[in-house]
Design an enzyme around this catalytic site. Structure first.
Site, mmCIF file in Angstrom:
data_model
loop_
_atom_site.group_PDB
_atom_site.id
_atom_site.type_symbol
_atom_site.label_atom_id
_atom_site.label_comp_id
_atom_site.label_asym_id
_atom_site.label_seq_id
_atom_site.Cartn_x
_atom_site.Cartn_y
_atom_site.Cartn_z
ATOM 1 N N LEU A 91 0.866 -1.175 0.000
ATOM 2 C CA LEU A 91 0.000 0.000 0.000
ATOM 3 C C LEU A 91 0.907 1.230 0.000
ATOM 4 O O LEU A 91 2.018 1.183 0.531
ATOM 5 C CB LEU A 91 -0.887 0.033 1.253
ATOM 6 N N ASP A 92 0.447 2.316 -0.564
ATOM 7 C CA ASP A 92 1.226 3.548 -0.580
ATOM 8 C C ASP A 92 1.499 4.022 0.842
ATOM 9 O O ASP A 92 0.766 3.687 1.777
ATOM 10 C CB ASP A 92 0.499 4.639 -1.348
ATOM 11 N N LYS A 93 2.536 4.827 0.989
ATOM 12 C CA LYS A 93 2.954 5.315 2.303
ATOM 13 C C LYS A 93 1.797 5.958 3.072
ATOM 14 O O LYS A 93 1.608 5.683 4.251
ATOM 15 C CB LYS A 93 4.103 6.325 2.133
ATOM 16 N N ASN A 94 1.027 6.797 2.427
ATOM 17 C CA ASN A 94 -0.029 7.523 3.131
ATOM 18 C C ASN A 94 -1.371 6.804 3.119
ATOM 19 O O ASN A 94 -2.399 7.411 3.409
ATOM 20 C CB ASN A 94 -0.150 8.934 2.564
ATOM 21 N N THR A 95 -1.361 5.518 2.788
ATOM 22 C CA THR A 95 -2.584 4.708 2.779
ATOM 23 C C THR A 95 -2.528 3.719 3.930
ATOM 24 O O THR A 95 -1.510 3.096 4.173
ATOM 25 C CB THR A 95 -2.711 3.948 1.443
#
Length: 167
Positions: A91-95
């Site tokens: 998952l993306d860093k901010n997800t």
């Protein structure tokens, strides 16, 4: 050759300096992992927003992988890249959300095959500010890395990975 009018002759010497590869190791990171489930084959982890999954430029120490090294030691699959032990998907860093971590190569291969064949159902939730029109629909497009900023993704016209969003 900095001057295009100069030609390199067959006997000319060319100096090529190749910098030594920076030696990086996976250092354990003391981070509170939110483990939902763990058995001998996998870990189901509730990833918090704001932390990267695996080491990369700018952050080689404070990642989920580094925390997993502290938690599990060498009890993670070693398929794929050496800085991504156990990582089947990301998952993306901010997800935030659930991710599956493989503890052995058999489970890694088994899970990766399911992701590849799209037989795993994934559900994403998003917060929308304002009114969504139409109220429900389908977005079917290509997503590719931004040509302006490699940290961002953008809609691709002719290239990219197909992404379907039903809302």
């Amino acid at each position: 050759v900095s001057d295009p009018s100069k030609k390199i002759n067959h006997g000319d010497k060319i100096n090529l300096n190749i910098p030594e590869e920076k030696q990086i190791s996976l250092k354990p990171y003391d981070y509170d992992l939110d483990i939902i489930h763990e058995d001998s084959d996998l870990i189901v982890l509730n990833k918090k927003a704001g932390i990267s999954i695996h080491p990369g430029p700018g952050n080689y120490e404070n990642t989920v992988v580094n925390a997993l090294v502290k938690h599990s030691g060498k009890n993670l699959s070693d398929m794929g890249h050496k800085f991504r032990p156990g990582i089947v998907h990301r998952l993306d860093k901010n997800t935030s959300g659930l991710i599956l971590i493989a503890k052995n190569n058999f489970s890694h291969n088994f899970l990766a095959k399911q992701f590849k064949e799209h037989s795993i159902e994934r559900i994403y939730y998003a917060i929308v500010w304002g009114k969504l029109r139409p109220i429900k629909g389908k977005i079917d497009t290509l997503i590719t890395r931004s040509s302006q900023n490699r940290k961002l993704m953008e809609i691709g016209i002719t290239k990219g990975k197909r992404a379907i969003t039903n809302y």
